[in-house]
Design a protein around this motif. Structure first.
Motif, PDB file in Angstrom:
ATOM      1  N   ARG A  31      25.309  42.446  61.978  1.00  0.00           N
ATOM      2  CA  ARG A  31      24.143  43.576  62.473  1.00  0.00           C
ATOM      3  C   ARG A  31      23.451  43.313  61.830  1.00  0.00           C
ATOM      4  O   ARG A  31      22.094  42.900  61.704  1.00  0.00           O
ATOM      5  N   LEU A  32      23.418  42.742  60.055  1.00  0.00           N
ATOM      6  CA  LEU A  32      21.976  42.077  59.268  1.00  0.00           C
ATOM      7  C   LEU A  32      22.269  41.117  59.009  1.00  0.00           C
ATOM      8  O   LEU A  32      21.132  40.598  58.514  1.00  0.00           O
ATOM      9  N   TYR A  33      23.218  39.999  58.982  1.00  0.00           N
ATOM     10  CA  TYR A  33      22.996  39.084  58.428  1.00  0.00           C
ATOM     11  C   TYR A  33      24.082  38.201  59.606  1.00  0.00           C
ATOM     12  O   TYR A  33      25.311  38.414  60.058  1.00  0.00           O
ATOM     13  N   LYS A  34      23.683  36.556  59.093  1.00  0.00           N
ATOM     14  CA  LYS A  34      24.435  35.909  60.333  1.00  0.00           C
ATOM     15  C   LYS A  34      25.191  34.785  60.031  1.00  0.00           C
ATOM     16  O   LYS A  34      26.414  34.697  60.493  1.00  0.00           O
ATOM     17  N   ARG A  35      26.101  35.343  57.762  1.00  0.00           N
ATOM     18  CA  ARG A  35      26.329  34.900  57.373  1.00  0.00           C
ATOM     19  C   ARG A  35      26.968  35.632  56.522  1.00  0.00           C
ATOM     20  O   ARG A  35      25.901  35.669  55.419  1.00  0.00           O
ATOM     21  N   VAL A  36      27.987  36.403  55.880  1.00  0.00           N
ATOM     22  CA  VAL A  36      28.548  37.379  54.551  1.00  0.00           C
ATOM     23  C   VAL A  36      29.686  36.470  53.953  1.00  0.00           C
ATOM     24  O   VAL A  36      30.281  36.027  54.718  1.00  0.00           O
ATOM     25  N   ILE A  37      29.671  35.582  53.020  1.00  0.00           N
ATOM     26  CA  ILE A  37      30.285  34.756  52.013  1.00  0.00           C
ATOM     27  C   ILE A  37      31.120  35.595  51.157  1.00  0.00           C
ATOM     28  O   ILE A  37      30.665  36.279  50.398  1.00  0.00           O
ATOM     29  N   VAL A  38      32.360  35.031  51.327  1.00  0.00           N
ATOM     30  CA  VAL A  38      33.318  35.962  50.246  1.00  0.00           C
ATOM     31  C   VAL A  38      33.508  35.194  49.126  1.00  0.00           C
ATOM     32  O   VAL A  38      34.619  34.276  49.905  1.00  0.00           O
ATOM     33  N   PRO A  39      33.748  34.841  48.102  1.00  0.00           N
ATOM     34  CA  PRO A  39      34.016  33.559  47.719  1.00  0.00           C
ATOM     35  C   PRO A  39      36.112  33.896  47.370  1.00  0.00           C
ATOM     36  O   PRO A  39      36.602  35.135  47.574  1.00  0.00           O
ATOM     37  N   LEU A  40      37.019  33.172  47.516  1.00  0.00           N
ATOM     38  CA  LEU A  40      38.361  33.041  47.324  1.00  0.00           C
ATOM     39  C   LEU A  40      38.334  33.758  46.094  1.00  0.00           C
ATOM     40  O   LEU A  40      38.929  35.072  46.480  1.00  0.00           O
ATOM     41  N   GLU A  41      38.249  33.947  45.342  1.00  0.00           N
ATOM     42  CA  GLU A  41      38.089  34.837  43.992  1.00  0.00           C
ATOM     43  C   GLU A  41      37.653  36.016  44.157  1.00  0.00           C
ATOM     44  O   GLU A  41      38.876  37.037  43.529  1.00  0.00           O
ATOM     45  N   VAL A  42      36.861  36.550  45.485  1.00  0.00           N
ATOM     46  CA  VAL A  42      36.439  38.292  45.504  1.00  0.00           C
ATOM     47  C   VAL A  42      37.672  38.678  46.114  1.00  0.00           C
ATOM     48  O   VAL A  42      38.536  39.079  46.628  1.00  0.00           O
ATOM     49  N   CYS A  43      38.208  37.299  47.551  1.00  0.00           N
ATOM     50  CA  CYS A  43      39.442  37.832  48.747  1.00  0.00           C
ATOM     51  C   CYS A  43      40.692  38.298  47.748  1.00  0.00           C
ATOM     52  O   CYS A  43      41.393  39.141  48.144  1.00  0.00           O
ATOM     53  N   GLU A  44      40.870  36.889  46.786  1.00  0.00           N
ATOM     54  CA  GLU A  44      41.581  37.538  46.031  1.00  0.00           C
ATOM     55  C   GLU A  44      41.805  38.910  45.455  1.00  0.00           C
ATOM     56  O   GLU A  44      43.213  40.134  45.406  1.00  0.00           O
ATOM     57  N   GLU A  45      40.850  38.867  44.626  1.00  0.00           N
ATOM     58  CA  GLU A  45      40.719  40.842  44.161  1.00  0.00           C
ATOM     59  C   GLU A  45      40.931  41.687  45.170  1.00  0.00           C
ATOM     60  O   GLU A  45      42.152  42.817  44.701  1.00  0.00           O
ATOM     61  N   ILE A  46      40.648  41.746  45.819  1.00  0.00           N
ATOM     62  CA  ILE A  46      40.591  42.662  47.149  1.00  0.00           C
ATOM     63  C   ILE A  46      41.709  42.879  47.571  1.00  0.00           C
ATOM     64  O   ILE A  46      42.565  43.861  47.892  1.00  0.00           O
ATOM     65  N   MET A  47      42.465  41.700  48.168  1.00  0.00           N
ATOM     66  CA  MET A  47      44.296  42.095  48.210  1.00  0.00           C
ATOM     67  C   MET A  47      45.131  42.124  47.052  1.00  0.00           C
ATOM     68  O   MET A  47      45.683  42.589  48.006  1.00  0.00           O
ATOM     69  N   VAL A  48      44.349  42.230  46.262  1.00  0.00           N
ATOM     70  CA  VAL A  48      45.576  42.599  44.681  1.00  0.00           C
ATOM     71  C   VAL A  48      45.510  44.396  45.432  1.00  0.00           C
ATOM     72  O   VAL A  48      46.690  45.020  45.434  1.00  0.00           O
ATOM     73  N   GLY A  49      44.329  45.095  45.727  1.00  0.00           N
ATOM     74  CA  GLY A  49      44.178  46.046  46.131  1.00  0.00           C
ATOM     75  C   GLY A  49      44.089  47.382  45.799  1.00  0.00           C
ATOM     76  O   GLY A  49      44.919  48.720  45.877  1.00  0.00           O
ATOM     77  N   GLY A  50      44.754  47.355  43.828  1.00  0.00           N
ATOM     78  CA  GLY A  50      44.671  48.663  42.789  1.00  0.00           C
ATOM     79  C   GLY A  50      45.904  48.824  43.406  1.00  0.00           C
ATOM     80  O   GLY A  50      47.165  48.947  44.073  1.00  0.00           O
TER      81      GLY A  50
END
Length: 167
Positions: A31-50
């Motif tokens: 609703r706020l942005y036409k495009r929300v870009i997530v770099p691969l490095e950020v994707c990897e940090e999230i997928m580690v998941g703590g």
């Protein structure tokens, strides 16, 4: 202070996880942005998941995010000061001439500004969402953040609640 609106944003790990804690959902971003870009490095940090795996399933379902599949060629100067996620957000924004990034960490925000980028944070985006009509309560979100261990300064929390008309 009036926030400037932007259509494209590059986002770091912290804000994505904060929004999941706040709303259990990331779809409000459409609703706020036409495009929300997530770099691969950020994707990897999230997928580690703590330890808890926080955010993995929500992030995987978010097919409206522009999740990059290639490594960002990060300038060594950025890596000297920042972690890979923050550095990739700034580098990708510069490489693709995106004007605004979403980073919560103080040093990352400072480096982004010094790099000529506009900076917002997880609360700034939530405040924009509220101002644009999303039915959210900033005060309760800040409380949820505190209960989940997301640190918000008292001054920032009060400013956001004031801007949202909740103080």
């Amino acid at each position: 202070m009036k926030m400037r609106k932007t259509d494209i944003i590059v986002v770091n790990t912290g804000p994505l996880l904060a929004w999941i804690i706040a709303l259990n959902d990331l779809s409000f971003l459409t609703r706020l942005y036409k495009r929300v870009i997530v770099p691969l490095e950020v994707c990897e940090e999230i997928m580690v998941g703590g330890k808890s795996g926080l955010g993995i399933s929500d992030f995987m379902r978010a097919d409206y995010l522009n999740k990059r599949k290639d490594n960002t060629k990060i300038a060594s100067l950025l890596l000297n000061y920042l972690d890979k996620g923050e550095a990739s957000v700034i580098q990708l924004a510069q490489d693709e001439d995106v004007k605004t990034v979403c980073i919560d960490e103080i040093v990352g925000r400072r480096v982004a500004r010094l790099s000529g980028l506009k900076v917002t944070g997880s609360l700034g985006v939530l405040l924009r969402a509220k101002q644009e009509g999303l039915d959210i309560n900033i005060k309760s979100i800040i409380q949820r953040f505190k209960e989940s261990g997301v640190w918000i300064s008292e001054d920032l929390g009060n400013w956001c609640m004031e801007q949202a008309g909740e103080l």
